[in-house]
Scaffold this motif. Structure first.
Motif, PDB file in Angstrom:
ATOM      1  N   LYS A  46       0.947  -1.118  -0.082  1.00 15.90           N
ATOM      2  CA  LYS A  46      -0.072   0.003  -0.052  1.00 15.90           C
ATOM      3  C   LYS A  46       0.984   1.343  -0.035  1.00 15.90           C
ATOM      4  CE  LYS A  46      -4.063  -1.848   2.267  1.00 15.90           C
ATOM      5  NZ  LYS A  46      -4.725  -2.129   3.665  1.00 15.90           N
ATOM      6  N   HIS A  49       2.229   1.660  -3.506  1.00 11.41           N
ATOM      7  CA  HIS A  49       1.243   2.116  -4.399  1.00 11.41           C
ATOM      8  C   HIS A  49       0.919   3.769  -4.111  1.00 11.41           C
ATOM      9  CE1 HIS A  49      -3.104   3.181  -5.436  1.00 11.41           C
ATOM     10  NE2 HIS A  49      -2.724   2.370  -6.349  1.00 11.41           N
ATOM     11  N   ALA A  50       1.144   4.116  -2.954  1.00 12.17           N
ATOM     12  CA  ALA A  50       1.004   5.528  -2.636  1.00 12.17           C
ATOM     13  C   ALA A  50       2.360   6.432  -3.191  1.00 12.17           C
ATOM     14  CB  ALA A  50       0.852   5.860  -1.104  1.00 12.17           C
ATOM     15  N   ALA A  53       2.701   6.627  -6.915  1.00 12.71           N
ATOM     16  CA  ALA A  53       1.397   7.167  -7.630  1.00 12.71           C
ATOM     17  C   ALA A  53       2.046   8.264  -8.716  1.00 12.71           C
ATOM     18  CB  ALA A  53       0.571   7.685  -6.657  1.00 12.71           C
ATOM     19  N   ALA A  82      -7.985  -5.781  -1.209  1.00 16.28           N
ATOM     20  CA  ALA A  82      -7.557  -4.430  -1.117  1.00 16.28           C
ATOM     21  C   ALA A  82      -6.565  -4.118  -1.952  1.00 16.28           C
ATOM     22  CB  ALA A  82      -7.533  -4.074   0.275  1.00 16.28           C
ATOM     23  N   LEU A  83      -5.649  -4.896  -1.939  1.00 17.12           N
ATOM     24  CA  LEU A  83      -4.492  -4.502  -2.724  1.00 17.12           C
ATOM     25  C   LEU A  83      -4.738  -4.636  -4.230  1.00 17.12           C
ATOM     26  CD1 LEU A  83      -1.257  -6.392  -0.886  1.00 17.12           C
ATOM     27  CD2 LEU A  83      -1.914  -3.770  -1.141  1.00 17.12           C
ATOM     28  N   GLU A  84      -5.548  -5.828  -4.580  1.00 20.98           N
ATOM     29  CA  GLU A  84      -5.983  -5.974  -6.002  1.00 20.98           C
ATOM     30  C   GLU A  84      -6.818  -4.755  -6.331  1.00 20.98           C
ATOM     31  OE1 GLU A  84      -7.166  -9.978  -5.861  1.00 20.98           O
ATOM     32  OE2 GLU A  84      -5.147 -10.713  -6.307  1.00 20.98           O
ATOM     33  N   ALA A  85      -7.652  -4.260  -5.621  1.00 19.80           N
ATOM     34  CA  ALA A  85      -8.603  -2.982  -6.114  1.00 19.80           C
ATOM     35  C   ALA A  85      -7.669  -1.893  -6.467  1.00 19.80           C
ATOM     36  CB  ALA A  85      -9.521  -2.899  -4.911  1.00 19.80           C
ATOM     37  N   LEU A  86      -6.448  -1.771  -5.731  1.00 18.28           N
ATOM     38  CA  LEU A  86      -5.589  -0.797  -5.994  1.00 18.28           C
ATOM     39  C   LEU A  86      -4.796  -0.856  -7.237  1.00 18.28           C
ATOM     40  CD1 LEU A  86      -3.944   0.072  -2.298  1.00 18.28           C
ATOM     41  CD2 LEU A  86      -5.685   1.284  -3.497  1.00 18.28           C
ATOM     42  N   VAL A  88      -2.660  -3.499  -7.553  1.00 18.15           N
ATOM     43  CA  VAL A  88      -1.413  -4.093  -7.375  1.00 18.15           C
ATOM     44  C   VAL A  88      -1.487  -5.692  -7.619  1.00 18.15           C
ATOM     45  CG1 VAL A  88       0.038  -4.787  -5.195  1.00 18.15           C
ATOM     46  CG2 VAL A  88      -0.747  -2.339  -5.589  1.00 18.15           C
TER      47      VAL A  88
END
Length: 186
Positions: A46, A49-50, A53, A82-86, A88
């Motif tokens: 996470k 990902h941030a 960005a 949750a990760l896959e939704a981002l 990742v």
């Protein structure tokens, strides 16, 4: 070429954002678009990902296999979702450098020797190389391009490497091209 290595006085989660920022800077400089991170429950993935960005990169989070459920190290289905939704990519796989059937027998198989050698640098060095091998073997990497592998000691990230990836069975082709950060103590 001249480059700097950041050495942390202490290992651990407190170094995560600094490590990932260094990885981002180097990815931008070298044009690297594949970032492989070790992430047991999603925290490091996470944060990656941030921090990445706005940069066109693929983030692959490598998790530990189900054999470590008892230790509490296995990613839950909700954490994975949750990760896959981002966006990742999440890979759960057997450790490339150990915890396989060779651990059931006495002796020192090659994967254990490699593992113990990398531990002399730090736990993150071993894990960064290992997750790169795992992502390669899962066919998630463009093997013709460099990657950045990020891992740590316990939780979070404190080690980042620029690697030429390789499959586990072609381990001698793997190259650690740059060490971006690592803790001073193994």
């Amino acid at each position: 070429m001249e480059s700097k290595i950041l050495y942390f006085e202490k290992s651990g989660i407190a170094n995560t954002d600094v490590t990932l920022r260094l990885a981002r800077e180097r990815a931008e400089t070298l044009g690297i678009r594949q970032i492989v991170v070790a992430s047991s429950h999603g925290y490091t993935a996470k944060r990656a990902h941030a921090i990445f960005a706005g940069l066109d990169v693929q983030i692959i989070a490598v998790t530990i296999c189900g054999g470590f459920q008892k230790e509490g190290w296995v990613m839950t289905p909700d954490e994975r979702a949750a990760l896959e939704a981002l966006g990742v990519t999440v890979l759960t796989s057997l450790h490339a450098l150990g915890d396989d059937v060779s651990d059931a027998f006495a002796g020192n198989p090659p994967n254990k020797i490699v593992r113990e050698t990398l531990y002399r640098f730090c736990q993150g060095m071993k894990v960064a190389v290992e997750v790169a091998l795992m992502a390669a073997d899962a066919d998630l990497l463009d093997m013709s391009r460099e990657i950045i592998a990020v891992a740590g000691t316990g939780e979070g990230a404190d080690t980042a490497l620029v690697l030429k990836p390789a499959y586990a069975r072609k381990f001698k082709q793997l190259e650690i091209r740059e060490i971006l950060a690592k803790p001073r103590e193994a």
